[in-house]
Scaffold this motif. Structure first.
Motif, PDB file in Angstrom:
ATOM      1  N   PHE A 164      20.223 -26.769 -31.451  1.00 28.47           N
ATOM      2  CA  PHE A 164      19.774 -27.256 -30.143  1.00 28.47           C
ATOM      3  C   PHE A 164      20.805 -26.930 -29.056  1.00 28.47           C
ATOM      4  O   PHE A 164      20.442 -26.620 -27.914  1.00 28.47           O
ATOM      5  CB  PHE A 164      19.529 -28.766 -30.197  1.00 28.47           C
ATOM      6  N   GLU A 165      22.099 -26.986 -29.410  1.00 29.43           N
ATOM      7  CA  GLU A 165      23.144 -26.631 -28.447  1.00 29.43           C
ATOM      8  C   GLU A 165      23.085 -25.142 -28.121  1.00 29.43           C
ATOM      9  O   GLU A 165      23.260 -24.743 -26.959  1.00 29.43           O
ATOM     10  CB  GLU A 165      24.517 -27.004 -28.997  1.00 29.43           C
ATOM     11  N   VAL A 166      22.866 -24.312 -29.147  1.00 24.79           N
ATOM     12  CA  VAL A 166      22.707 -22.874 -28.916  1.00 24.79           C
ATOM     13  C   VAL A 166      21.567 -22.631 -27.932  1.00 24.79           C
ATOM     14  O   VAL A 166      21.675 -21.835 -26.996  1.00 24.79           O
ATOM     15  CB  VAL A 166      22.428 -22.134 -30.242  1.00 24.79           C
ATOM     16  N   ALA A 175      20.161 -20.533 -22.658  1.00 23.60           N
ATOM     17  CA  ALA A 175      18.999 -20.595 -21.771  1.00 23.60           C
ATOM     18  C   ALA A 175      19.195 -19.850 -20.456  1.00 23.60           C
ATOM     19  O   ALA A 175      18.251 -19.699 -19.702  1.00 23.60           O
ATOM     20  CB  ALA A 175      18.650 -22.054 -21.478  1.00 23.60           C
ATOM     21  N   ARG A 176      20.425 -19.375 -20.195  1.00 24.10           N
ATOM     22  CA  ARG A 176      20.668 -18.609 -18.969  1.00 24.10           C
ATOM     23  C   ARG A 176      19.723 -17.421 -18.913  1.00 24.10           C
ATOM     24  O   ARG A 176      19.651 -16.615 -19.838  1.00 24.10           O
ATOM     25  CB  ARG A 176      22.104 -18.097 -18.945  1.00 24.10           C
ATOM     26  N   ALA A 177      19.013 -17.286 -17.823  1.00 21.67           N
ATOM     27  CA  ALA A 177      17.977 -16.255 -17.717  1.00 21.67           C
ATOM     28  C   ALA A 177      18.547 -14.847 -17.809  1.00 21.67           C
ATOM     29  O   ALA A 177      17.878 -13.932 -18.300  1.00 21.67           O
ATOM     30  CB  ALA A 177      17.213 -16.429 -16.413  1.00 21.67           C
ATOM     31  N   ASP A 178      19.779 -14.651 -17.344  1.00 16.79           N
ATOM     32  CA  ASP A 178      20.335 -13.306 -17.287  1.00 16.79           C
ATOM     33  C   ASP A 178      21.261 -12.975 -18.450  1.00 16.79           C
ATOM     34  O   ASP A 178      21.860 -11.901 -18.474  1.00 16.79           O
ATOM     35  CB  ASP A 178      21.082 -13.102 -15.974  1.00 16.79           C
ATOM     36  N   LEU A 179      21.387 -13.862 -19.438  1.00 17.70           N
ATOM     37  CA  LEU A 179      22.325 -13.644 -20.538  1.00 17.70           C
ATOM     38  C   LEU A 179      21.998 -12.364 -21.296  1.00 17.70           C
ATOM     39  O   LEU A 179      22.874 -11.522 -21.533  1.00 17.70           O
ATOM     40  CB  LEU A 179      22.320 -14.846 -21.485  1.00 17.70           C
ATOM     41  N   GLY A 226      14.622 -18.487 -27.080  1.00 14.35           N
ATOM     42  CA  GLY A 226      14.368 -19.738 -27.792  1.00 14.35           C
ATOM     43  C   GLY A 226      13.099 -20.458 -27.394  1.00 14.35           C
ATOM     44  O   GLY A 226      12.915 -21.618 -27.765  1.00 14.35           O
ATOM     45  N   GLN A 227      12.201 -19.783 -26.655  1.00 15.29           N
ATOM     46  CA  GLN A 227      10.977 -20.460 -26.225  1.00 15.29           C
ATOM     47  C   GLN A 227      10.146 -20.930 -27.408  1.00 15.29           C
ATOM     48  O   GLN A 227       9.492 -21.971 -27.345  1.00 15.29           O
ATOM     49  CB  GLN A 227      10.145 -19.532 -25.329  1.00 15.29           C
ATOM     50  N   TYR A 228      10.179 -20.174 -28.510  1.00 22.25           N
ATOM     51  CA  TYR A 228       9.425 -20.567 -29.705  1.00 22.25           C
ATOM     52  C   TYR A 228       9.909 -21.911 -30.259  1.00 22.25           C
ATOM     53  O   TYR A 228       9.137 -22.657 -30.870  1.00 22.25           O
ATOM     54  CB  TYR A 228       9.542 -19.478 -30.781  1.00 22.25           C
ATOM     55  N   LEU A 229      11.180 -22.231 -30.040  1.00 19.40           N
ATOM     56  CA  LEU A 229      11.691 -23.538 -30.455  1.00 19.40           C
ATOM     57  C   LEU A 229      11.184 -24.636 -29.527  1.00 19.40           C
ATOM     58  O   LEU A 229      10.823 -25.723 -29.974  1.00 19.40           O
ATOM     59  CB  LEU A 229      13.224 -23.532 -30.469  1.00 19.40           C
ATOM     60  N   ARG A 230      11.153 -24.335 -28.245  1.00 18.61           N
ATOM     61  CA  ARG A 230      10.656 -25.324 -27.277  1.00 18.61           C
ATOM     62  C   ARG A 230       9.171 -25.601 -27.494  1.00 18.61           C
ATOM     63  O   ARG A 230       8.681 -26.677 -27.134  1.00 18.61           O
ATOM     64  CB  ARG A 230      10.897 -24.830 -25.857  1.00 18.61           C
ATOM     65  N   ALA A 246      14.340 -22.970 -43.689  1.00 19.61           N
ATOM     66  CA  ALA A 246      13.775 -23.356 -42.392  1.00 19.61           C
ATOM     67  C   ALA A 246      14.798 -23.142 -41.283  1.00 19.61           C
ATOM     68  O   ALA A 246      14.470 -22.602 -40.208  1.00 19.61           O
ATOM     69  CB  ALA A 246      13.337 -24.815 -42.431  1.00 19.61           C
ATOM     70  N   LEU A 247      16.042 -23.543 -41.520  1.00 23.10           N
ATOM     71  CA  LEU A 247      17.095 -23.363 -40.514  1.00 23.10           C
ATOM     72  C   LEU A 247      17.289 -21.881 -40.192  1.00 23.10           C
ATOM     73  O   LEU A 247      17.413 -21.498 -39.020  1.00 23.10           O
ATOM     74  CB  LEU A 247      18.409 -23.969 -41.017  1.00 23.10           C
ATOM     75  N   ASN A 248      17.313 -21.049 -41.229  1.00 23.96           N
ATOM     76  CA  ASN A 248      17.497 -19.614 -41.011  1.00 23.96           C
ATOM     77  C   ASN A 248      16.303 -19.011 -40.267  1.00 23.96           C
ATOM     78  O   ASN A 248      16.471 -18.116 -39.429  1.00 23.96           O
ATOM     79  CB  ASN A 248      17.722 -18.899 -42.339  1.00 23.96           C
ATOM     80  N   ASP A 249      15.096 -19.492 -40.558  1.00 19.45           N
ATOM     81  CA  ASP A 249      13.909 -19.006 -39.842  1.00 19.45           C
ATOM     82  C   ASP A 249      13.957 -19.399 -38.369  1.00 19.45           C
ATOM     83  O   ASP A 249      13.551 -18.615 -37.493  1.00 19.45           O
ATOM     84  CB  ASP A 249      12.638 -19.570 -40.483  1.00 19.45           C
ATOM     85  N   TRP A 250      14.462 -20.607 -38.099  1.00 20.42           N
ATOM     86  CA  TRP A 250      14.506 -21.076 -36.709  1.00 20.42           C
ATOM     87  C   TRP A 250      15.516 -20.306 -35.870  1.00 20.42           C
ATOM     88  O   TRP A 250      15.317 -20.100 -34.674  1.00 20.42           O
ATOM     89  CB  TRP A 250      14.816 -22.575 -36.666  1.00 20.42           C
TER      90      TRP A 250
END
Length: 252
Positions: free
Chosen positions: A45-47, A52-56, A107-111, A151-155
């Motif tokens: 979640f911290e990652v 989340a920076r748009a330009d990263l 990370g949108q798939y996580l959201r 599951a963690l590795n898939d996420w």
């Protein structure tokens, strides 16, 4: 030696934070303990938040392309190993292609995963992920360790191209500088930069020396103050001794 790295702009600060979080995620995810898998998920979640920076992604791609162009200039140089050069170019090109293949917000798939977001929201509350708050999560933590690890590795898998890209950039950055031996007189060191530019500073201090560097820098001057942890509460006190250390200015 203990190495301290001090970023001099926000972009490098973000890359260092992400590197640290990816490493911690891998460490805890590789365990079998449910408690460690819980920490791995919180780290994920911290990652998500830091990345989340748009330009990263585009910053990394642009930097890798700049490095690729630089390396291409060493083609047919007799002092450069063609094999090593080709390997470095391939690694950069592969990383760039993988990041270009990432679509949408990182990370949108996580959201979009309501179950994970429920855990993330509850985790922001002290003690908020107890079994009576999230029974489904409690059940997941009692699954077979291999199921949780998969599951963690898939996420995290869709975000790993970011890790590969930043690893290349930070590796090149760390290798760019030449270490200099310095002495902080009575624990204090100041250096006027006089136009000297850098993206990151690296300090190395003897592992057995009980001194901690506190660093401040701008485009004009670098100040380092060494302190020593005092007592069980580790409250820092000004160091009165001369401290020998290694200083490296890193730039791309």
């Amino acid at each position: 030696m203990i190495t301290y790295e001090y970023p001099l702009n926000e972009r490098i600060r973000t890359l260092l934070r992400l590197e640290d979080l990816f490493d911690k995620f891998q460490h805890f995810a590789n365990s079998d303990a449910a408690e460690n898998h819980h920490v791995a998920l919180l780290t994920l979640f911290e990652v998500l938040e830091v990345a989340a920076r748009a330009d990263l992604k585009f910053d990394l791609i642009q930097e890798l392309e700049r490095q690729r162009q630089t390396l291409l200039g060493f083609r047919n140089n007799p002092e450069i190993s063609e094999e090593a050069l080709s390997g470095a170019l391939y690694e950069i090109e592969l990383s760039s292609a993988q990041m270009l293949a990432m679509h949408g917000k990182i990370g949108q798939y996580l959201r979009d995963n309501d179950w994970l977001m429920a855990i993330k929201n509850r985790a922001a509350i002290p003690g908020g992920v107890c079994e009576f708050d999230l029974p489904a999560y409690h059940y997941w933590l009692h699954r077979d360790p291999a199921v949780r690890r998969n599951a963690l590795n898939d996420w995290i898998a869709p975000i790993l191209p970011i890790r590969a890209g930043l690893s290349i950039v930070l590796r090149l950055l760390r290798a760019s500088g030449r270490p200099e031996q310095q002495v902080a007189t009575h624990g204090a060191f100041q250096l006027m930069l006089a136009g000297r530019t850098a993206l990151m500073l690296r300090l190395r201090v003897d592992h057995n020396a009980p001194f901690i560097p506190e660093i401040s820098a701008n485009k004009y001057a670098l100040n380092i103050r060494f302190v020593a942890p005092d007592g069980e509460d580790h409250r820092p006190r000004q160091c009165g001794e001369n401290v020998h250390f290694e200083l490296t200015f890193c730039n791309l």
